[in-house]
Scaffold this motif. Structure first.
Motif, PDB file in Angstrom:
ATOM      1  N   ASP A 146       0.845  -1.189   0.000  1.00  0.00           N
ATOM      2  CA  ASP A 146       0.000   0.000   0.000  1.00  0.00           C
ATOM      3  C   ASP A 146       0.889   1.251   0.000  1.00  0.00           C
ATOM      4  OD1 ASP A 146      -1.753   2.083   0.453  1.00  0.00           O
ATOM      5  OD2 ASP A 146      -2.772   1.104   2.132  1.00  0.00           O
ATOM      6  N   PRO A 147       1.156   1.819  -1.162  1.00  0.00           N
ATOM      7  CA  PRO A 147       2.029   2.994  -1.200  1.00  0.00           C
ATOM      8  C   PRO A 147       1.459   4.193  -0.435  1.00  0.00           C
ATOM      9  CG  PRO A 147       1.032   2.590  -3.348  1.00  0.00           C
ATOM     10  CD  PRO A 147       0.700   1.419  -2.481  1.00  0.00           C
ATOM     11  N   ASP A 148       0.136   4.306  -0.342  1.00  0.00           N
ATOM     12  CA  ASP A 148      -0.450   5.405   0.435  1.00  0.00           C
ATOM     13  C   ASP A 148      -0.139   5.253   1.916  1.00  0.00           C
ATOM     14  OD1 ASP A 148      -1.507   6.666  -1.824  1.00  0.00           O
ATOM     15  OD2 ASP A 148      -3.381   5.523  -1.693  1.00  0.00           O
ATOM     16  N   ALA A 149      -0.148   4.026   2.423  1.00  0.00           N
ATOM     17  CA  ALA A 149       0.207   3.795   3.830  1.00  0.00           C
ATOM     18  C   ALA A 149       1.660   4.166   4.084  1.00  0.00           C
ATOM     19  CB  ALA A 149      -0.051   2.342   4.210  1.00  0.00           C
ATOM     20  N   VAL A 150       2.526   3.896   3.128  1.00  0.00           N
ATOM     21  CA  VAL A 150       3.942   4.253   3.290  1.00  0.00           C
ATOM     22  C   VAL A 150       4.098   5.772   3.290  1.00  0.00           C
ATOM     23  CG1 VAL A 150       6.224   4.098   2.235  1.00  0.00           C
ATOM     24  CG2 VAL A 150       4.763   2.060   2.389  1.00  0.00           C
ATOM     25  N   ARG A 151       3.403   6.459   2.410  1.00  0.00           N
ATOM     26  CA  ARG A 151       3.453   7.931   2.441  1.00  0.00           C
ATOM     27  C   ARG A 151       2.896   8.453   3.774  1.00  0.00           C
ATOM     28  NH1 ARG A 151       5.067  10.026  -2.263  1.00  0.00           N
ATOM     29  NH2 ARG A 151       4.747   8.846  -4.181  1.00  0.00           N
ATOM     30  N   ASP A 152       1.834   7.800   4.266  1.00  0.00           N
ATOM     31  CA  ASP A 152       1.291   8.177   5.573  1.00  0.00           C
ATOM     32  C   ASP A 152       2.329   7.980   6.669  1.00  0.00           C
ATOM     33  OD1 ASP A 152      -1.166   8.867   4.501  1.00  0.00           O
ATOM     34  OD2 ASP A 152      -2.159   6.994   5.106  1.00  0.00           O
ATOM     35  N   TYR A 153       3.120   6.912   6.567  1.00  0.00           N
ATOM     36  CA  TYR A 153       4.172   6.669   7.561  1.00  0.00           C
ATOM     37  C   TYR A 153       5.070   7.898   7.692  1.00  0.00           C
ATOM     38  CZ  TYR A 153       8.688   5.531   9.386  1.00  0.00           C
ATOM     39  OH  TYR A 153       9.857   5.600  10.101  1.00  0.00           O
ATOM     40  N   TYR A 154       5.590   8.397   6.561  1.00  0.00           N
ATOM     41  CA  TYR A 154       6.501   9.553   6.614  1.00  0.00           C
ATOM     42  C   TYR A 154       5.799  10.797   7.139  1.00  0.00           C
ATOM     43  CZ  TYR A 154       9.631   6.489   4.144  1.00  0.00           C
ATOM     44  OH  TYR A 154      10.414   5.420   3.819  1.00  0.00           O
ATOM     45  N   ASP A 155       4.572  11.025   6.725  1.00  0.00           N
ATOM     46  CA  ASP A 155       3.805  12.175   7.236  1.00  0.00           C
ATOM     47  C   ASP A 155       3.624  12.082   8.740  1.00  0.00           C
ATOM     48  OD1 ASP A 155       3.562  13.170   4.652  1.00  0.00           O
ATOM     49  OD2 ASP A 155       1.500  12.424   4.383  1.00  0.00           O
ATOM     50  N   ARG A 156       3.282  10.899   9.222  1.00  0.00           N
ATOM     51  CA  ARG A 156       3.009  10.721  10.662  1.00  0.00           C
ATOM     52  C   ARG A 156       4.279  10.793  11.495  1.00  0.00           C
ATOM     53  NH1 ARG A 156      -1.779   6.085  10.301  1.00  0.00           N
ATOM     54  NH2 ARG A 156      -3.070   7.333   8.882  1.00  0.00           N
ATOM     55  N   VAL A 157       5.375  10.208  11.030  1.00  0.00           N
ATOM     56  CA  VAL A 157       6.610  10.276  11.805  1.00  0.00           C
ATOM     57  C   VAL A 157       7.124  11.715  11.829  1.00  0.00           C
ATOM     58  CG1 VAL A 157       8.339   9.703  10.025  1.00  0.00           C
ATOM     59  CG2 VAL A 157       8.731   9.023  12.375  1.00  0.00           C
ATOM     60  N   ASP A 158       7.032  12.433  10.709  1.00  0.00           N
ATOM     61  CA  ASP A 158       7.485  13.832  10.688  1.00  0.00           C
ATOM     62  C   ASP A 158       6.629  14.711  11.595  1.00  0.00           C
ATOM     63  OD1 ASP A 158       9.435  13.058   8.888  1.00  0.00           O
ATOM     64  OD2 ASP A 158       8.461  13.982   7.145  1.00  0.00           O
ATOM     65  N   ALA A 159       5.341  14.419  11.696  1.00  0.00           N
ATOM     66  CA  ALA A 159       4.438  15.181  12.559  1.00  0.00           C
ATOM     67  C   ALA A 159       4.460  14.680  14.004  1.00  0.00           C
ATOM     68  CB  ALA A 159       3.012  15.108  12.013  1.00  0.00           C
ATOM     69  N   GLU A 160       5.260  13.630  14.258  1.00  0.00           N
ATOM     70  CA  GLU A 160       5.340  12.996  15.577  1.00  0.00           C
ATOM     71  C   GLU A 160       3.973  12.516  16.048  1.00  0.00           C
ATOM     72  OE1 GLU A 160       7.585  15.448  18.293  1.00  0.00           O
ATOM     73  OE2 GLU A 160       9.255  15.604  16.884  1.00  0.00           O
ATOM     74  N   GLU A 161       3.167  12.033  15.118  1.00  0.00           N
ATOM     75  CA  GLU A 161       1.856  11.441  15.419  1.00  0.00           C
ATOM     76  C   GLU A 161       2.038   9.930  15.575  1.00  0.00           C
ATOM     77  OE1 GLU A 161      -0.641  12.642  12.161  1.00  0.00           O
ATOM     78  OE2 GLU A 161      -0.815  14.680  12.927  1.00  0.00           O
ATOM     79  N   TYR A 162       2.708   9.543  16.654  1.00  0.00           N
ATOM     80  CA  TYR A 162       3.148   8.158  16.805  1.00  0.00           C
ATOM     81  C   TYR A 162       2.002   7.176  16.995  1.00  0.00           C
ATOM     82  CZ  TYR A 162       7.694  10.330  17.002  1.00  0.00           C
ATOM     83  OH  TYR A 162       8.804  11.066  16.699  1.00  0.00           O
ATOM     84  N   GLU A 163       0.990   7.524  17.734  1.00  0.00           N
ATOM     85  CA  GLU A 163      -0.121   6.580  17.905  1.00  0.00           C
ATOM     86  C   GLU A 163      -0.770   6.267  16.559  1.00  0.00           C
ATOM     87  OE1 GLU A 163      -0.642   4.789  20.571  1.00  0.00           O
ATOM     88  OE2 GLU A 163       0.910   5.921  21.631  1.00  0.00           O
ATOM     89  N   ARG A 164      -0.937   7.261  15.718  1.00  0.00           N
ATOM     90  CA  ARG A 164      -1.472   7.028  14.368  1.00  0.00           C
ATOM     91  C   ARG A 164      -0.471   6.241  13.525  1.00  0.00           C
ATOM     92  NH1 ARG A 164      -2.735  11.597  11.211  1.00  0.00           N
ATOM     93  NH2 ARG A 164      -3.984  10.185   9.969  1.00  0.00           N
TER      94      ARG A 164
END
Length: 119
Positions: free
Chosen positions: A6-24
């Motif tokens: 799922d390439p969208d999930a991988v893009r979400d990974y980078y967005d979430r780690v950069d935003a420090e949204e760890y629970e998400r």
């Protein structure tokens, strides 16, 4: 088995780690996730994975820039640049990450390679 990458999930990974949204961020990963980082001990399972991101991650803040993303079967490969802070230093380095998905659409295995000796 049909491809589960799922390439969208991988893009979400980078967005979430950069935003420090760890629970998400944790929602993207399987409970039995394995995270391999050359020269360092593997993280095995969600408990170790959570501890790493919440307490042990050496990068204090920053942003990932994805240059390319390639999907093959159950795996998404990413090449990019990270710019941020590690301790008291500004850092910039290239990375290549691989994310393998399980049959439930969760990231079950992650590999990270950088062009730095220590991260």
């Amino acid at each position: 088995m049909a491809p589960t990458a799922d390439p969208d999930a991988v893009r979400d990974y980078y967005d979430r780690v950069d935003a420090e949204e760890y629970e998400r961020l944790f929602d993207l990963f399987a409970d039995d996730v394995v995270y391999e980082r050359p020269g360092q001990a593997d993280l095995d399972g969600m408990a170790e994975f959570r501890t790493f991101y919440l307490e042990d991650r050496p990068l204090d803040e920053g942003e990932h820039e994805v240059h390319s993303l390639t999907v093959d079967g159950d795996t998404v490969a990413v090449r990019g640049t990270f710019r941020g802070v590690q301790g008291d230093d500004r850092v910039e380095f290239g990375f290549a990450d691989f994310h393998r998905f399980d049959g439930d659409g969760k990231i079950a295995k992650r590999w990270t390679y950088t062009d730095r000796d220590t991260v």
